[in-house]
Design a protein around this motif. Structure first.
Motif, PDB file in Angstrom:
ATOM      1  N   UNK A  53     -38.654-110.079  37.560  1.00 17.39           N
ATOM      2  CA  UNK A  53     -38.300-111.185  38.447  1.00 17.39           C
ATOM      3  C   UNK A  53     -36.813-111.497  38.415  1.00 17.39           C
ATOM      4  N   UNK A  54     -36.220-111.432  37.207  1.00 20.73           N
ATOM      5  CA  UNK A  54     -34.781-111.696  37.082  1.00 20.73           C
ATOM      6  C   UNK A  54     -33.973-110.623  37.791  1.00 20.73           C
ATOM      7  N   UNK A  55     -34.431-109.378  37.717  1.00 18.60           N
ATOM      8  CA  UNK A  55     -33.759-108.289  38.436  1.00 18.60           C
ATOM      9  C   UNK A  55     -33.903-108.487  39.939  1.00 18.60           C
ATOM     10  N   UNK A  56     -35.092-108.860  40.355  1.00 17.71           N
ATOM     11  CA  UNK A  56     -35.386-109.087  41.776  1.00 17.71           C
ATOM     12  C   UNK A  56     -34.539-110.209  42.360  1.00 17.71           C
ATOM     13  N   UNK A  57     -34.355-111.290  41.592  1.00 15.25           N
ATOM     14  CA  UNK A  57     -33.674-112.470  42.106  1.00 15.25           C
ATOM     15  C   UNK A  57     -32.199-112.439  41.705  1.00 15.25           C
ATOM     16  N   UNK A  58     -31.429-111.643  42.419  1.00 12.60           N
ATOM     17  CA  UNK A  58     -30.004-111.522  42.150  1.00 12.60           C
ATOM     18  C   UNK A  58     -29.171-112.056  43.299  1.00 12.60           C
ATOM     19  N   UNK A  59     -27.872-111.791  43.282  1.00 14.99           N
ATOM     20  CA  UNK A  59     -26.988-112.309  44.333  1.00 14.99           C
ATOM     21  C   UNK A  59     -27.312-111.749  45.716  1.00 14.99           C
ATOM     22  N   UNK A  60     -27.804-110.506  45.774  1.00 16.77           N
ATOM     23  CA  UNK A  60     -28.202-109.964  47.069  1.00 16.77           C
ATOM     24  C   UNK A  60     -29.365-110.738  47.651  1.00 16.77           C
ATOM     25  N   UNK A  61     -30.319-111.094  46.794  1.00 12.75           N
ATOM     26  CA  UNK A  61     -31.454-111.906  47.213  1.00 12.75           C
ATOM     27  C   UNK A  61     -30.981-113.259  47.724  1.00 12.75           C
TER      28      UNK A  61
END
Length: 435
Positions: A53-61
């Motif tokens: 989830x932490x990888x998924x929710x980054x600046x691109x997200x």
């Protein structure tokens, strides 16, 4: 209950469409019931899905969510809901693969489907991490610049050095897991607070749950799916599950305390960012040019504290994604090349360092990160995602590997829906980019 009693019950217990339940499965069920964990013991199972989830929710997200809210108000919230549901099912498959794979998922892919397929999977994830690395590097520096002042590039370099130091630690996965669980908690608090500060139209947000595709929004929809139905993050969950030594007896509790909340949390936060952007910028009908523009709008609403709260959440998102992205890319390329499936292996650490270096190099050379380029980079990940999604689904159905933990028909149905979705979006992306 004796083994003989267990066996006798097994022989008369119907399965769920795949034959009868095995003695081993019944033993695991009995053992799980005997060793019911307390609430605090269950919390120790939190980890791998929160890393995903932490990888998924980054600046691109965050960038794509801000553009969705500011450009189309609440109309694209449904994309997040659908993506999150599909992500739960794919992550669950990966968790079960992590439990059942003798060594690692890519090693099992090599054994069952051929060595070259495993190499393709490792390289595919590595390429995705390179796409993410620039946004993570720039985002972490920008977040600290918003909070503390100073040059974003200076903070980007500092953050990269700190992450590199973390990756050099022994038993690095356990350290990373703890850091990222705290980061997710921090992000949750800051974005919930941001949503209430923005005072959005909640009724309109509810209407955004109904699927619509506004004109000109297809590239953004593809990018939102690419970040929220993060097949690469789901793929990596099997590695975290293996590193934590999860067993079949842990599966039920892992699903309840890790898999579902670990994937739902970033989905909720992404939806909240869309809501915030729609409330503070959506009335203009124009997309936000930068994250700083959105954070700056909070000052008239709640003074400097509002901008600080949003900036803190943005930094946590970028920094946590930077750690997870580099770790996952290093681990899976190392495994694909046959150099070991652990994040603590020398090859994994070397590749992780290369991913970090690539991100900071591009950030320093170009001195900027245009929003549209980040959106396109996020969208491009769906070109590789179908391969990874197909491999997860195929491997989760291998009877010789999975036994009674293989997919049921309804799990396959949801997985195939997700696979078809990313394939169609890949086609749509190509059409959008060439037209």
């Amino acid at each position: 209950m004796s083994d003989r009693s267990t066996t006798r019950r097994t022989s008369t217990t119907p399965g769920t469409g795949y034959g009868r339940v095995s003695t081993e499965t019944m033993r695991n069920i009995v053992e799980t019931r005997r060793t019911r964990r307390s609430f605090w013991q269950q919390l120790t199972l939190i980890g791998p899905a929160f890393v995903a989830g932490a990888w998924q929710f980054g600046p691109g997200n965050l960038t794509t969510a801000v553009q969705a809210g500011s450009g189309y108000q609440y109309a694209l919230i449904w994309v997040i809901v659908v993506s999150t549901i599909l992500m739960i099912f794919l992550t669950d498959m990966s968790v079960r693969l992590g439990i059942k794979s003798p060594i690692s998922l890519i090693s099992s892919i090599k054994d069952h489907l051929g060595g070259w397929v495993g190499v393709v999977a490792g390289i595919g994830v590595f390429l995705i991490t390179l796409c993410f690395s620039v946004g993570n590097a720039v985002g972490s520096g920008l977040g600290l610049s918003m909070l503390l002042g100073g040059s974003p590039i200076m903070w980007t370099v500092i953050c990269t050095v700190v992450v590199a130091g973390i990756l050099l630690l022994r038993n690095v996965y356990r350290v990373i897991e703890k850091v990222l669980v705290v980061a997710v908690a921090l992000m949750s608090i800051t974005f919930i607070a941001s949503a209430f500060i923005a005072n959005p139209d909640w009724a309109a947000a509810g209407a955004g749950l109904l699927p619509t595709a506004p004109g000109g929004a297809w590239l953004l929809i593809v990018a939102l799916v690419g970040t929220n139905f993060s097949v690469n993050a789901a793929f990596y969950t099997s590695y975290g599950t293996k590193e934590r030594g999860r067993s079949e007896a842990d599966y039920r509790d892992v699903t309840v305390v890790d898999t579902i909340p670990g994937i739902v949390a970033p989905g909720i936060m992404t939806a909240l960012v869309i809501v915030v952007a729609a409330a503070v910028l959506g009335h203009t009908g124009e997309a936000a040019p930068t994250i700083v523009a959105l954070a700056g709008v909070f000052e008239p609403l709640a003074g400097p504290v509002g901008a600080t709260i949003f900036g803190l959440g943005f930094f946590a998102a970028a920094f946590s994604s930077m750690i997870a992205n580099a770790t996952a890319g290093g681990t899976m390329l190392s495994d694909g090349l046959g150099k070991g499936p652990s994040s603590s292996s020398a090859t994994a650490k070397l590749v992780s360092g290369g991913i970090l270096a690539f991100g900071v190099l591009i950030a320093v050379v170009f001195q900027s990160s245009p929003v549209q380029l980040i959106v396109i980079a996020q969208a491009l990940t769906v070109l590789i995602a179908p391969i990874l999604a197909a491999l997860i689904i195929i491997m989760a159905n291998r009877v010789t590997l999975m036994g009674d933990m293989r997919n049921r028909w309804w799990q396959n149905l949801c997985g195939i829906i997700g696979l078809v979705a990313v394939v169609l979006l890949s086609i749509r992306l190509v059409i959008t980019l060439v037209s």
